[in-house]
Design an enzyme around this catalytic site. Structure first.
Site, mmCIF file in Angstrom:
data_model
loop_
_atom_site.group_PDB
_atom_site.id
_atom_site.type_symbol
_atom_site.label_atom_id
_atom_site.label_comp_id
_atom_site.label_asym_id
_atom_site.label_seq_id
_atom_site.Cartn_x
_atom_site.Cartn_y
_atom_site.Cartn_z
ATOM 1 N N HIS A 233 10.646 3.883 -3.336
ATOM 2 C CA HIS A 233 9.337 3.099 -3.735
ATOM 3 C C HIS A 233 9.930 1.754 -3.608
ATOM 4 O O HIS A 233 9.140 0.893 -3.064
ATOM 5 C CB HIS A 233 8.609 3.488 -4.945
ATOM 6 C CG HIS A 233 7.407 2.685 -5.372
ATOM 7 N ND1 HIS A 233 6.220 3.023 -5.290
ATOM 8 C CD2 HIS A 233 7.500 1.448 -6.042
ATOM 9 C CE1 HIS A 233 5.233 2.376 -5.617
ATOM 10 N NE2 HIS A 233 5.987 1.084 -5.834
ATOM 11 N N GLU A 234 10.730 1.402 -4.545
ATOM 12 C CA GLU A 234 11.007 -0.174 -4.641
ATOM 13 C C GLU A 234 11.565 -0.638 -3.025
ATOM 14 O O GLU A 234 11.312 -1.725 -2.819
ATOM 15 C CB GLU A 234 11.893 -0.365 -5.726
ATOM 16 C CG GLU A 234 11.627 -0.116 -7.072
ATOM 17 C CD GLU A 234 10.120 -0.580 -7.219
ATOM 18 O OE1 GLU A 234 9.791 -1.624 -6.858
ATOM 19 O OE2 GLU A 234 9.445 0.013 -8.305
ATOM 20 N N HIS B 267 8.909 -1.927 -1.044
ATOM 21 C CA HIS B 267 8.581 -3.280 -1.273
ATOM 22 C C HIS B 267 9.438 -3.999 -0.722
ATOM 23 O O HIS B 267 9.177 -5.204 -0.014
ATOM 24 C CB HIS B 267 8.446 -3.647 -2.628
ATOM 25 C CG HIS B 267 7.180 -2.876 -3.508
ATOM 26 N ND1 HIS B 267 6.166 -3.271 -3.272
ATOM 27 C CD2 HIS B 267 7.308 -2.031 -4.634
ATOM 28 C CE1 HIS B 267 5.305 -2.584 -4.390
ATOM 29 N NE2 HIS B 267 5.834 -1.697 -4.757
ATOM 30 N N GLU C 24 1.667 -2.716 -2.199
ATOM 31 C CA GLU C 24 1.878 -1.521 -2.581
ATOM 32 C C GLU C 24 1.701 -0.242 -1.400
ATOM 33 O O GLU C 24 2.173 0.658 -1.456
ATOM 34 C CB GLU C 24 0.755 -1.343 -3.491
ATOM 35 C CG GLU C 24 1.018 -0.161 -4.837
ATOM 36 C CD GLU C 24 2.177 -0.263 -5.581
ATOM 37 O OE1 GLU C 24 2.685 -1.478 -5.628
ATOM 38 O OE2 GLU C 24 2.581 0.872 -6.078
HETATM 39 ZN ZN ZN Z 1 4.954 -0.747 -6.309
#
Ligand code: ZN
Length: 501
Positions: free
Chosen positions: A265-266, A269, A295
């Protein structure tokens, strides 16, 4: 013309200094959340406060006002990066200059106190303690909306701060179909044979988890020479400067998903910010286009790629080699099902991909109601319980696991929550467009070929930074306005396969 060239040069220099302050604040913030000794917290807050005030003064100063006025006269002659830089800075400038300094300071003091009160109220399950603070924060939001003005719904101007051009009308429409379908799908899942996901809670050596996470990061294309992986209580990604976009995660010996999916997830980003165009350096455009677009990148990698069958066709063998005892008796199919369990739960941050959006819709409806006056702060615990019951079929046993669970309202971040679901909606729409151009999407992932995906994202989203608006990005990349039907189709496709329904 010479005079204007000089103005442009001096403006660029001024903006570069602002960005340098921002970079220093980001680094100090990263350090505060990863390495800082406990006794250094107070002094650090002061330093960050000083630099933030400096940044804020520069963005609202008379000097900035003069630059904007002068340069706007010559707007036609400026290059697109400069035009958009001015547009972005002017929006902040106009917004801030409509609020009197003493009112803004009161608001900052209030939210600082409110965060501490919220923490205690949550720890002691005492909504009444937080209630007067929340009521004041809502009053401030209404006051600010009065200064800023709005079109349509008063909540629109709050949304706009996180997701430019987003409105209640658009969101209501996006959410309506998604909600109806999610509730229907969820009720089918609840009748299906439950999935055994206890394998994820076996004991997984943290050192090996770290090694595996590094392996995944390298493979999917997070540039470890332009970033690094550290640990923190709440995982995050932070862009400190071009060439330095860091991520953190959390390792739990008795729950494997936290580190792996947190890292993916990170890194979603971070890969976004690592690929922003060089031409946007030292401008406010060297950033994500919006919270929702940001996101969409993390959730694209975490869910659409990271929880796919194809992804684990490639990685499961490596994971099994790393954890032979824990995973010897678990097939790829079983593992893939375990990481895709969908089940109503109380806590948003722990919710699965399917039920997550329902948590967001509850918060969105409450924020809208508080802002337009149709709901009162005092009634929130009751409203929360009844909405949880209606949407997810469960009720929290207390307010700590209900209305008090999130920090956002105590920091005054009204309008933020919808970004999370917009991220899901955008991610599925982008994936659909990408798969038309990369028809062997799944086969590529199963072969461990992630570069074409990264290239597509860079070309359509990443390189543009904040040069384009979210709406422009989505419409250019997918040739249509944002539409939740792609998320609905993706969720149905995935969960019907996983649950055999
Ligand atoms: Zn996030």
């Amino acid at each position: 013309m010479a005079a204007i060239e000089e103005q442009i040069q001096s403006f660029r220099e001024y903006v570069r200094r602002m960005i340098d302050y921002k970079s220093a604040i980001a680094l100090l913030g990263w350090d505060a959340r990863t390495k800082l000794p406990r006794k250094g917290v107070e002094a650090r807050s002061q330093v960050i406060g000083t630099l933030s005030t400096e940044y804020f003064s520069m963005s609202t100063s008379n000097t900035m006002g003069d630059y904007l006025t002068t340069l706007l006269v010559h707007e036609q002659d400026l290059d697109p990066v400069l035009q958009r830089t001015i547009e972005v800075l002017k929006k902040d400038f106009d917004r801030m200059s409509k609020i009197q300094v003493d009112r803004y300071e009161k608001f900052i003091v209030l939210t600082n106190t409110a965060q501490t009160v919220w923490e205690e109220a949550k720890a002691t399950n005492d909504f009444a303690m937080f209630e007067p603070y929340l009521a004041s924060i809502v009053d401030f939001q209404k006051e600010f909306i009065g200064y800023w003005g709005y079109e349509g719904h008063p909540y629109n101007t709050l949304l706009d701060a996180f997701e430019p051009d987003m409105t209640v009308d658009i969101l209501d429409q996006l959410f309506a179909g998604l909600r109806q379908d999610t509730v229907a799908l969820l009720s089918e899942i609840e009748k299906a044979q439950p999935i055994d996901d206890t394998v994820l809670s076996r004991h997984f050596d943290v050192e090996r988890q770290r090694e595996f996470c590094q392996h995944v990061l390298r493979k999917i294309g997070y540039d470890l020479e332009a970033g690094r992986l550290d640990e923190s209580g709440h995982p995050f990604a932070t862009g400190i400067a071009p060439g330095d976009v860091r991520i953190t995660t959390r390792f739990l010996a008795d729950f494997l998903s936290t580190s792996i999916f947190g890292v993916i997830h990170e890194s979603g980003h971070a890969m976004y910010e690592q690929a922003i165009g060089e031409n946007l350096r030292s401008t406010p455009l060297h950033d994500g286009a919006s919270m929702g677009i940001h996101e969409s990148q993390s959730r694209f990698w975490e869910n659409i790629v990271g929880r796919s069958y194809a992804f684990w066709q490639y990685f499961y063998g490596d994971l099994q080699k790393m954890f032979p005892e824990q995973l010897a008796d678990i097939t790829l199919d079983q593992f893939h099902r375990a990481i895709n369990v969908a089940k109503p739960s109380l806590i948003r941050t722990e919710a699965d991909e399917l039920t997550y959006n329902l948590h967001i819709m509850i918060r969105y409806e409450i924020e809208k109601g508080l802002i337009d006056g149709s709901m009162a702060v005092h009634d929130l615990p009751q409203i929360w319980r009844s909405k949880m019951k209606e949407y997810l079929g469960i009720e929290p046993p207390n307010d700590a696991e209900g209305v008090l669970q999130d920090i956002h309202w105590s920091t005054g971040d009204f309008g933020y929550f919808p970004s999370y679901s917009l991220g899901n909606i955008y991610s599925a729409q982008l994936a659909h467009a990408m798969q038309k151009e990369l028809p062997d999407f799944d086969a590529m992932i199963a072969r461990g070929e992630f570069a074409p995906i990264a290239t597509w994202l860079k070309q359509h989203i990443h390189q543009h930074g904040r040069l384009l608006t979210p709406k422009q990005l989505i419409e250019k990349a997918t040739h249509e306005p944002s539409d939740a039907k792609y998320l609905v189709a993706y969720l149905n496709d995935k969960y019907r396969t996983v649950y055999g329904i």
